[in-house]
Write an enzyme that holds these catalytic residues in place. Structure first.
Site: not given
Length: 634
Positions: A283, A369, A398
């Site tokens: 990354k 979630e 969600r």
């Protein structure tokens, strides 16, 4: 080769004939272009720098848009956009009327879904593949997922439904060991042991050779080599994890080696079985500061291209999330029963300090979630613990069933700290927090409140556990203020009049009450003195105060940064209708039934006619105030 290559790439087929040297130069140019634009616009920097070679290899081998590249979250599609005809407009990314920061089908036929949430790509790809097979087509379907995707329950559900004979289905696992913050959870630990071991596959591949060379016993053992290597493979290879789900495993592969990536994808193009290709990427690759600080440079602010350091900008010292994080920590220091749970948003929700000081009472459960909300329900069972569920509004969507079934139906007093309530600015339509009031209002006994400033936020947090019910305190990611004044207890369902007047009642929700105060000043110039009310509570409404004010006010203006059809205004309208107030005129101002694209907060408010000046103009027309005032033509 001195001529720039990127400007010549108008569509993916333009890279297919490029030489190896040209491909490497293209990668360098793409990385530099992303850095240059992000240094001005800000945006998802580190993840895109890490996916340059992978994206080039995918487009070199496959034939988009016939072959379907389906990106999970899709915040790492900047390279994809540059290769699919959007290079000239790339400087507009995340800007008003510009390119979206995520994949967007209205931008390009190469984008198949508008995606901004994690864990959707595998399920979508399986559906697309089934559509393909039923329609007797043969294109490839390639979901590109991150390692954090596999912490999402829905991704595991999708893996569980991969047909063993699914052809032309290649899952690309872009493994950089992170999502936004560090990944958490048991699955992550399993993957880190298995997937982050570049030698695992090599060991497995060499086992037969090693066994056959054992003196005296090699030949005999070689005959049993398959069983031995299979057993050893279970110890050292990541293949076993995926093969349990019916996918064949290839990798791990250096995600910055275009030649190896290209060769691998070419070799797998005609596979008759579903395959997962495990790719290891860094990354922030190509930018030292982004590599060293992948969290800070995930969603980068403007920075100096030369040094990579963030530019000095005047940021508000206090924001709603910052005040929330600071005050929750103070509450936790005083009360050992206070617990906070977040699904992979500890940094954004300002819970990192709480987590460091009380790691057993501030927990990050990963990108999960639904689980986070149900987990909070379990924590609140028995009502000994004081439980805060900290989620962004867009992500709470969600967990709707978990909210209903595992908290509200059980009548558990979980307090939901709903961050990023309102427009999401440059993140756009996938992240706007403008729908939560609608489904929260549907839950019996749910409390919905929104503070206008930092002090009120702290008062609501302090008071919320006295209400004994599920409660939602929603607030935006924007500057606010707090004072050292003593905090007062907030009685459930009680509003506050900020400015008294007559005739017109202005009700502004949360920070939008300040637009209401400005509207009052504009009306005052016309000789109209309005009352401005901060409802504080959307549910329950302060029915007693509203009925009292309706004795002298026959016109009501509601202002909110929420969907009009299901927000505070709609709730008030229903109250007026059921209570028989047929003679009251109401003008509701909020967000119309549309998906709001990206832009600055100010630009979006102006576009949606939610500035005080535009509300003022509409109020005059809707209430026919022109004839009642002696002013110059408007």
């Amino acid at each position: 080769m001195n001529t720039a290559i990127l400007p010549t790439i108008k569509e993916p087929k333009d890279i297919k004939s490029l030489s190896s040297a040209a491909i490497l130069k293209l990668a360098t140019e793409i990385r530099q272009r992303i850095i240059e634009v992000m240094s001005i616009n800000g945006g998802h920097l580190a993840s895109n720098l890490g996916s340059v070679e992978l994206t080039i290899a995918l487009h070199k081998v496959f034939n988009s848009p016939v072959d379907k590249l389906i990106w999970d979250v899709s915040h790492q599609t900047y390279v994809h956009k540059l290769l699919t005809g959007r290079s000239e407009r790339f400087s507009t990314i995340r800007k008003h009327k510009g390119l979206c920061g995520f994949s967007h089908p209205k931008e390009s036929p190469h984008d198949h879904f508008l995606a901004g949430h994690a864990g959707t790509a595998l399920s979508l790809a399986l559906g697309v593949a089934k559509n393909r097979d039923l329609s007797k087509r043969n294109e490839h379907v390639i979901p590109i997922i991150g390692d954090a995707t596999l912490t999402c329950g829905m991704s595991l559900e999708a893996l569980n439904n991969v047909p063993h004979d699914l052809k032309n289905f290649i899952v690309v696992l872009n493994d950089n060991a992170m999502s936004i913050s560090k990944n958490v959870g048991a699955i992550t630990h399993i993957l880190s042991r298995l997937l982050s071991n570049p030698t695992a596959n090599k060991i497995y591949q060499e086992l037969d050779s090693i066994v056959s060379k054992i003196p005296n016993y090699g030949a005999m053992l070689a005959k049993q080599g398959h069983k031995i290597t299979e057993s050893l493979k279970n110890l050292v290879s990541p293949a076993v994890f995926f093969e349990q789900y019916g996918l064949y495993y290839v990798g791990p592969i250096d995600g910055h080696d275009i030649k190896k990536l290209t060769e691998t994808f070419e070799a797998l193009k005609n596979s008759e079985w579903p395959v997962v290709v495990h790719v290891l990427t860094n990354k922030g690759q190509g930018m030292e500061e982004a590599i060293k600080n992948p969290v800070s440079y995930h969603g980068a602010k403007p920075f100096d291209v030369g040094t990579g350091k963030f530019l000095p900008v005047i940021l508000p010292k206090l924001t709603f999330p910052r005040i929330f994080g600071n005050h929750i920590l103070k509450m936790a220091e005083k009360d050992s029963c206070l617990v906070a749970i977040t699904p992979a948003m500890s940094a954004g929700s300002m819970l990192d300090d709480f987590m460091k000081k009380f790691p057993d009472r501030c927990l990050d459960v990963g990108i999960a979630e639904g689980h986070s909300v149900t987990f909070c329900g379990g924590l609140a069972y028995g009502k000994k613990m004081k439980v805060i569920a900290s989620l962004y509004s867009t992500f709470l969507q969600r967990a709707f069933d978990n909210l209903f079934h595992d908290v509200c139906l059980q009548e558990l007093p979980v307090v939901f700290a709903i961050d990023r309530a309102g427009l999401a600015g440059p993140d756009g339509s996938t992240h706007n927090g403008i729908y939560d009031i609608s489904f929260l209002n549907a839950m019996p006994n749910m409390v919905i409140a929104q503070p206008r400033n930092g002090n009120l936020l702290k008062e609501l947090l302090e008071s919320s556990f006295t209400w004994g019910r599920p409660a939602a305190i929603r607030y935006p990611n924007m500057a606010t203020e707090e004072t050292d004044e003593p905090l007062m207890a907030r009685e459930l369902g009680k509003c506050e009049i900020l400015s008294e007047g007559e005739d017109i009642l202005i009700i502004g929700l949360g920070h939008m009450v300040y637009a209401g105060l400005e509207l009052k000043e504009l009306l005052k110039e016309l000789g109209i003195n309005a009352t401005v009310l901060d409802p504080i509570f959307v549910k329950p409404l302060d029915a007693e105060m509203i009925c009292k004010l309706l004795l002298t006010h026959q016109k009501i203006v509601t202002i909110e940064e929420h969907s009009l059809i299901s927000g505070m205004g709609a709730i008030l309208n229903n109250f007026l209708m059921t209570q028989g107030y047929s003679n009251v005129q109401v003008a509701n101002f909020g967000i119309p039934e549309t998906f709001v694209e990206q832009g600055s907060h100010a630009q979006l408010l102006d576009e949606l006619d939610l500035t005080p000046q535009k509300i003022f103009q509409k109020v005059i027309i809707q209430f026919n105030l022109k004839s009642a005032i002696n002013v110059k033509a408007l």
